[in-house]
Design an enzyme around this catalytic site. Structure first.
Site, PDB file in Angstrom:
ATOM      1  N   THR A   3      -3.133   3.669   1.729  1.00 28.54           N
ATOM      2  CA  THR A   3      -2.292   2.937   2.670  1.00 28.54           C
ATOM      3  C   THR A   3      -1.036   3.778   2.903  1.00 28.54           C
ATOM      4  OG1 THR A   3      -3.041   0.908   1.636  1.00 28.54           O
ATOM      5  CG2 THR A   3      -0.998   0.773   2.891  1.00 28.54           C
ATOM      6  N   THR A  25       1.456  -0.414  -2.065  1.00 30.72           N
ATOM      7  CA  THR A  25       0.194   0.264  -1.769  1.00 30.72           C
ATOM      8  C   THR A  25      -0.696   0.151  -2.985  1.00 30.72           C
ATOM      9  OG1 THR A  25      -0.803   2.440  -1.417  1.00 30.72           O
ATOM     10  CG2 THR A  25       1.344   2.448  -2.430  1.00 30.72           C
TER      11      THR A  25
HETATM   12  N1  GLY Z   1      -3.456  -1.715  -0.154  1.00 30.15           N
HETATM   13  C1  GLY Z   1      -4.481  -1.617   0.781  1.00 30.15           C
HETATM   14  C2  GLY Z   1      -5.546  -2.591   0.628  1.00 30.15           C
HETATM   15  O1  GLY Z   1      -5.894  -2.991  -0.479  1.00 30.15           O
HETATM   16  O2  GLY Z   1      -6.105  -2.982   1.626  1.00 30.15           O
END
Ligand code: GLY
Length: 298
Positions: free
Chosen positions: A170, A220
């Site tokens: 992310t 993230t």
């Molecule tokens: N942090 C990104 C997700 O788990 O979608």
């Protein structure tokens, strides 16, 4: 105040030199906007678009594919005045973060998802775009071969086991401008090989991101765990009593206790930054008083 911090995802060590270059380009471009008197929103958006366009992250072009070989993306933005907008499970767009901003600025809603988000994007004049790349399709095929070779089940219940090998990547940005206003952005295609329709933390306010007058945080990593802990709100609340770094460290301790592989970036109301992760790496950079600091966090 003019401070900006950017991360390229708490995930693997793959492509770190290339990702470092993009993270630095993103943070420098955002800082330029702040220095010229631009807003935290514009700075955070600019940095996020650069990360989405680079093909090195699991956001925008080059995003990871879901179990059906489709790219479903999530993106979000929030400011200290609690304005927010997000898109979830959106397909066939180039920059999900720009549509999240359009949701914030043009609708009475906060999150639009799936076909509704795509329809909204079309109404707002956003052109159709295929974010798949040769590389993302090759990774998908490789992973599918693993699964078909018996490394998972029909419903892929061992997805958490794979997260340590394949990044979530992310991207996220937190910025504060000369007026002391915060903006935080996130963008992702979620965990690779996710089930269609799955939402991670990225578009969930309080989980993947949060901002108020005390500070702003972007998270993230493993979305399910981040949602369970409401991690970004926890970190912002900690900033009532602690600086950004201490708050991030306390929040990550909690994440570790629950085995959540994740990372956080933060800025507090004094312009102090906080960062850290519980994964294998998190290419990140910030600029404060004109000085750039970068860490891979390997
Ligand atoms: N942090 C990104 C997700 O788990 O979608």
């Amino acid at each position: 105040m003019n401070v900006i911090i950017v991360h390229g995802g708490a995930g693997t060590k793959r492509d770190l030199p290339e990702r470092k270059k993009v993270v630095i380009k993103a943070v420098e471009s955002g800082y330029k906007i702040l220095k010229e008197g631009g807003s935290a929103i514009d700075a955070a958006i600019r940095a996020t678009v650069i990360l989405e366009d680079s093909q090195y992250f699991n956001a925008g072009t080059g995003s990871g594919l879901n179990i059906e070989g489709e790219v479903e993306m999530d993106a979000s933005i929030m400011t200290n005045s609690l304005e927010c907008g997000a898109v979830a499970c959106i397909k066939n767009v180039k920059n999900p973060i720009l549509i999240a901003k359009l949701v914030m600025e043009n609708t009475d809603h906060i999150i639009l998802s799936g076909k509704g988000a795509q329809r909204f994007a079309k109404i707002m004049g956003i052109r159709k775009y295929d974010p798949k790349t040769k590389k993302s399709k090759a990774l998908y095929n490789k992973l599918m071969r693993r699964i078909k070779g018996g490394k998972g089940t029909r419903y892929f219940p061992r997805l958490p086991d794979f997260i340590k090998y394949y990044n979530t990547d992310t991207v996220g940005t937190v910025a504060v401008d000369r007026e002391g206003k915060f903006a935080v952005t996130n963008s992702t295609a979620g965990v690779i090989l996710k089930l269609p329709g799955r939402l991670g933390d990225t578009p969930i306010f309080g989980a993947g991101l949060y901002a108020n007058e005390i500070g702003a945080v972007s998270a993230t990593g493993h979305g399910e765990g981040i949602i369970q802990l409401c991690l970004s709100k926890v970190a912002v609340d900690l900033m009532k009593e602690n600086n950004a770094q201490k708050s991030v460290s306390i929040a990550l301790k909690k994440a570790k206790k629950y085995n959540v592989r994740c990372g956080l970036i933060a800025i507090d109301r004094k312009g102090k930054v906080g960062w850290g992760h519980t994964a294998d790496a998190m290419p990140s950079a910030y600029i404060k008083n004109g000085k750039l600091t970068y860490k891979d966090w390997v």
